[in-house]
Structure formats: structure tokens, C-alpha cells
Design a protein around this motif. Sequence first.
Motif, PDB file in Angstrom:
ATOM      1  N   GLY A  18       6.503  36.659 -16.163  1.00 34.97           N
ATOM      2  CA  GLY A  18       8.086  36.954 -15.427  1.00 34.97           C
ATOM      3  C   GLY A  18       7.671  37.377 -14.626  1.00 34.97           C
ATOM      4  O   GLY A  18       6.699  36.849 -13.764  1.00 34.97           O
ATOM      5  N   ARG A  19       8.353  38.481 -14.714  1.00 34.17           N
ATOM      6  CA  ARG A  19       7.721  39.315 -12.771  1.00 34.17           C
ATOM      7  C   ARG A  19       6.075  39.636 -12.481  1.00 34.17           C
ATOM      8  O   ARG A  19       5.511  39.815 -13.384  1.00 34.17           O
ATOM      9  N   ALA A  20       6.049  40.070 -11.113  1.00 38.83           N
ATOM     10  CA  ALA A  20       4.672  40.140 -10.960  1.00 38.83           C
ATOM     11  C   ALA A  20       3.588  40.812 -11.464  1.00 38.83           C
ATOM     12  O   ALA A  20       4.421  42.415 -12.192  1.00 38.83           O
ATOM     13  N   PHE A  21       3.193  40.416 -12.892  1.00 40.29           N
ATOM     14  CA  PHE A  21       2.618  41.124 -13.462  1.00 40.29           C
ATOM     15  C   PHE A  21       1.473  42.586 -12.699  1.00 40.29           C
ATOM     16  O   PHE A  21       1.359  43.822 -13.408  1.00 40.29           O
ATOM     17  N   SER A  22       1.577  42.087 -11.966  1.00 41.14           N
ATOM     18  CA  SER A  22       0.154  43.804 -10.714  1.00 41.14           C
ATOM     19  C   SER A  22       0.828  44.278 -10.128  1.00 41.14           C
ATOM     20  O   SER A  22       0.661  45.936  -9.406  1.00 41.14           O
ATOM     21  N   THR A  23       2.355  44.498 -10.464  1.00 44.45           N
ATOM     22  CA  THR A  23       3.654  45.571 -10.055  1.00 44.45           C
ATOM     23  C   THR A  23       3.959  46.647 -11.585  1.00 44.45           C
ATOM     24  O   THR A  23       4.818  47.428 -11.771  1.00 44.45           O
TER      25      THR A  23
END
Length: 127
Positions: free
Chosen positions: A26-31
Motif C-alpha cells: 500500500g502506501r509508502a512504507f517509509s512514512t
Amino acid sequence: QVHLVELGGGLVQAGGSLRLSCAASGRAFSTYDMGWFRQAPGKEREFVAAITRNDENRYYAESVKGRFTISRDNAKNTVYLQMNSLKPDDTAGYYCAADRNYCSGVGCFIAQHYDYWGQGTRVTVSS
């Protein structure tokens, strides 16, 4: 939105080791700041470890400090929990969780701070 899947649970003898992984899509893991929690039968869910989004900080429950290590690989969208010197008291369902806001120290310890949860993986430690 992020979808989390935990892997790596199982049965191990006391003193043994396991490594759990939690893959995110899904959405950027690093966020996301990421955490591991556990819940034993008949007990409340409890904090195990957390790691901030770029690995600036790692936090551990006193009960696992020195035995468990949390880490993450943002290129692989995965967070890990290396568990060594396992004890029967570590027997529980282990859940990873993602926090889209900065959990900021003590907030990382609180389940309600986390927005997304995996289905969990079972760890059983025999004596």
C-alpha cells in the motif's frame, strides 16, 4: 491505507530463537512508524517493540530488552522482530502495527496510536 501480513511464528523450545517478519503493501512504507505487540490468552495486548520510520529510534518493553531486536528494511517494505532466548512467557499472538503519525517516544508504546494492524502470527514457547 496499508496492509500488513506477519510471518514467522511457530513452536520453539525455551532458549530458542525465532524471527518474525511483517510485510507491508500500500502506501509508502517509509512514512510509517512500526510496532510489534503481543497478546497472550486471557491477557490484554501489550507493547513489545517499535521502530520509527527511518530507524532514528527503537523502543522495547522491559520484558524483552536485550533478547528481542526490531529492525526494518524500507526497500523491502518489511519490519522484523528477532527473538532470542525465548521463554514460555513469550507465548502469544504477535501483531505488527503501523502508525502514520510520528509516535514520538511514549506514544510508540500505546496500541491506540497505531492505525493499521496485521492478523497476527502465533508464537508458542515450550518449557
